[in-house]
Structure formats: structure tokens, C-alpha cells
Scaffold this active site. Structure first.
Site, PDB file in Angstrom:
ATOM      1  N   ARG A  40      43.634  74.093  30.710  1.00 50.76           N
ATOM      2  CA  ARG A  40      44.322  73.582  29.388  1.00 50.76           C
ATOM      3  C   ARG A  40      43.502  72.053  29.272  1.00 50.76           C
ATOM      4  NH1 ARG A  40      50.476  73.809  27.881  1.00 50.76           N
ATOM      5  NH2 ARG A  40      49.293  73.035  26.323  1.00 50.76           N
ATOM      6  N   ARG A  44      47.029  64.077  31.320  1.00 51.43           N
ATOM      7  CA  ARG A  44      47.243  62.895  32.057  1.00 51.43           C
ATOM      8  C   ARG A  44      46.440  62.468  33.341  1.00 51.43           C
ATOM      9  NH1 ARG A  44      52.431  65.058  31.122  1.00 51.43           N
ATOM     10  NH2 ARG A  44      52.466  66.044  33.201  1.00 51.43           N
ATOM     11  N   ARG A  53      46.408  58.839  23.277  1.00 52.19           N
ATOM     12  CA  ARG A  53      47.754  59.462  22.946  1.00 52.19           C
ATOM     13  C   ARG A  53      48.975  58.322  22.677  1.00 52.19           C
ATOM     14  NH1 ARG A  53      50.158  63.703  24.566  1.00 52.19           N
ATOM     15  NH2 ARG A  53      51.952  62.750  23.465  1.00 52.19           N
ATOM     16  N   ASP A  89      49.445  73.173  21.812  1.00 50.97           N
ATOM     17  CA  ASP A  89      50.678  73.393  22.533  1.00 50.97           C
ATOM     18  C   ASP A  89      51.104  74.629  22.132  1.00 50.97           C
ATOM     19  OD1 ASP A  89      52.697  71.863  24.449  1.00 50.97           O
ATOM     20  OD2 ASP A  89      53.805  72.992  22.955  1.00 50.97           O
ATOM     21  N   TYR A 164      61.408  79.998  25.216  1.00 57.23           N
ATOM     22  CA  TYR A 164      61.729  78.669  24.803  1.00 57.23           C
ATOM     23  C   TYR A 164      62.781  78.992  23.502  1.00 57.23           C
ATOM     24  CZ  TYR A 164      58.463  76.019  27.209  1.00 57.23           C
ATOM     25  OH  TYR A 164      57.489  75.275  28.286  1.00 57.23           O
TER      26      TYR A 164
END
Length: 282
Positions: A40, A44, A53, A89, A164
Site C-alpha cells: 500500500r 506515514r 497531506r 482507500d 466496515y
């Protein structure tokens, strides 16, 4: 493996990337070195990612072609990896069709109206290319920049999307998800089938726009036993892989904590199956 039977440069695959180490590895051909790429986005771990960002919400970042392009290219520039992974995402296609959700910092995706009944399925309409026009635009910008470096398309798998939607957000034990899966297997099957159609449409947009390979990311499927996976999840994942098979691009499947499921994930239709840190590569 369907990728071995792909139509090569004459088919959907980009001629510039066809003989890259990453694409050769996907086809199980000899490679000059072991290709390396991020599963992915680098996220960070990169200071340049944190800087770009700043002040921009996650979902907004995924819908701005300029930001998507910049973030996708960052690990390629810094680390010279063998493939780029499209910055997105897993909930982007759900947001695109109007599901009321947001990604809360420090929490993750939160769904305003969880799916618990058959009537709730009405939230899930078909996805069209116009719903995600920014994906097509970003893919065009990226393939122009990447040249011979393959671009991997990205989507969330039906089970993880369902978890989710049913839980209403991240869950440690997936109580509501399993309650629906065991308690109303027909509603569960219909939910996953609908999500498979949405996910397949999302991947098709990316392939049509220039993705050299696609990855189906199943973050939470490791919460299931092999028997539950085969019965309640595998048909939907197979539907996604089958829907994009004719394009001839390699199809990658990855989950977290899926050591016991790796064989079944391959059976679902993947050409490449990812193992996480818990599974020795040998």
C-alpha cells in the site's frame, strides 16, 4: 495462472511495463532481481507524504488527481521500487456511490448508517466510471510519469468492505459481521455479491485507465476460519477476479493474518498471493 495466458503487449497490458521485473515475477518468469514494491502507499513512513497531506482529509486526498499522483510517485522517487501502488482507500468506491461515511483520524472508516437489514442494501447502487472520474484522470497522469514502471491498481475486497459497513467502523472481533454471516446467510451473500460488483467496476476503471496489475486487499478476512472463508467469502472474491480476468493483467490478493487461508485465496482466482509478516516466505 491466467496472467501466464495474458495477451501481453497486444492486450490490455502496457507494452512499456510488460517486461519489467515486477510483471515478469507476476507471470512466474525469470527476473534479473527480486522486485520490491509497497503493498500500500508508503504513508506515514515518508516525511514528504506527511507534508503534502497536511490539512487535507484522507478521502479528499484520494479524490484529488494531483495529490494522488504525487503520493503514488513518492516511494518510487525515494526508493526506486519496481512498481507503484495507486494511492487510494478501500472505502473510496463506497463514498463514490453515496454511502454516508468518513475516515476519522485515529479511528478509520466510520459509516453513519450500518447495514444490518435487507432494506439497508439500498445504499449500495452500481458504480459507474463517472462516479470515480478522478481515478481515470489520476491514472492517466501517473502512467505518463511512470513510463516503464508498472502501476498497481487497488481495491478493498468484499469481506472487508462488508465488515466496515456492518460494524459501522473498525472492529476488533467483528461481532455484528459474524452475526449477520451466520444468522442471515442469504442477506450476507447478497451483500457480498453487491460489493463484488462494485469492486469489480472500480478495478475495471483502473485497468481501462492504464493499471498494469490490480490488487484486492482484504484487511480483516484473517478473522475467519478456512471453512467460513470458503463458504461465505470466497464466492464474492472469485466474482471480482473473474470480472477482470479477460483484461489479462496480473491479479494480486492480500490479507492480514491469513496464513491458514493462503491456499484458498489463490483458489479464488489470484495470480499472486501476498503473505504477511507472520508467514515465512519459504
Amino acid at each position: 495462472m491466467s496472467a501466464n495466458d495474458s495477451r501481453g503487449p497486444a492486450g490490455r497490458q502496457n507494452a512499456a511495463t510488460y517486461d519489467s521485473p515486477f510483471m515478469k515475477a507476476c507471470r512466474r518468469e525469470a527476473v534479473p532481481h527480486t522486485p520490491v514494491w509497497f503493498m500500500r502507499q508508503a504513508g506515514r513512513s515518508l516525511p514528504e507524504y506527511r507534508k503534502v497531506r497536511e490539512g487535507t482529509a484522507m478521502l479528499e486526498s484520494c479524490m484529488r488527481p494531483d495529490l494522488v499522483t504525487e503520493i503514488t510517485l513518492q516511494p518510487v522517487r525515494r526508493h526506486n521500487v519496481d512498481a507503484a501502488i495507486y494511492f487510494s482507500d478501500i472505502v473510496v468506491p463506497l463514498k463514490a456511490i453515496g454511502v454516508d461515511l468518513d475516515i476519522k483520524p485515529g479511528v478509520g472508516p466510520v459509516v453513519e448508517n450500518p447495514i444490518r437489514t435487507r432494506a439497508d442494501l439500498a445504499q449500495l447502487r452500481d458504480l459507474t466510471p463517472d462516479d470515480v472520474h478522478y481515478v481515470t484522470e489520476a491514472m492517466g497522469m501517473l502512467t505518463a510519469e511512470l513510463g516503464s514502471t508498472p502501476l498497481i491498481g487497488f481495491a478493498g475486497a468484499p469481506f472487508t468492505l462488508a465488515s466496515y459497513l456492518v460494524e459501522g467502523g473498525p472492529s476488533r472481533n467483528h461481532e455484528h459481521t459474524k452475526a449477520l454471516m451466520y444468522g442471515d446467510p442469504q442477506l450476507w451473500a447478497d451483500l457480498l455479491d453487491r460489493l463484488a460488483e462494485i469492486t469489480a467496476a472500480f478495478l475495471k476503471v483502473q485497468i481501462e485507465a492504464g493499471a498494469s496489475a490490480v490488487q484486492l486487499f482484504d484487511s480483516w478476512v484473517g478473522a475467519l476460519s478456512p471453512a467460513d472463508y470458503r463458504r461465505s467469502v470466497m464466492p464474492a472474491s472469485t466474482k471480482v477476479f473473474d470480472a477482470v480476468a479477460s483484461y489479462g493483467v496480473p491479479r494480486i490478493h492480500f490479507g492480514v493474518g491469513t496464513g491458514e487461508l493462503l491456499g484458498l485465496m489463490g483458489e479464488a482466482g489470484a495470480d499472486v498471493v501476498g503473505a504477511d509478516w507472520r508467514v515465512p516466505v519459504d
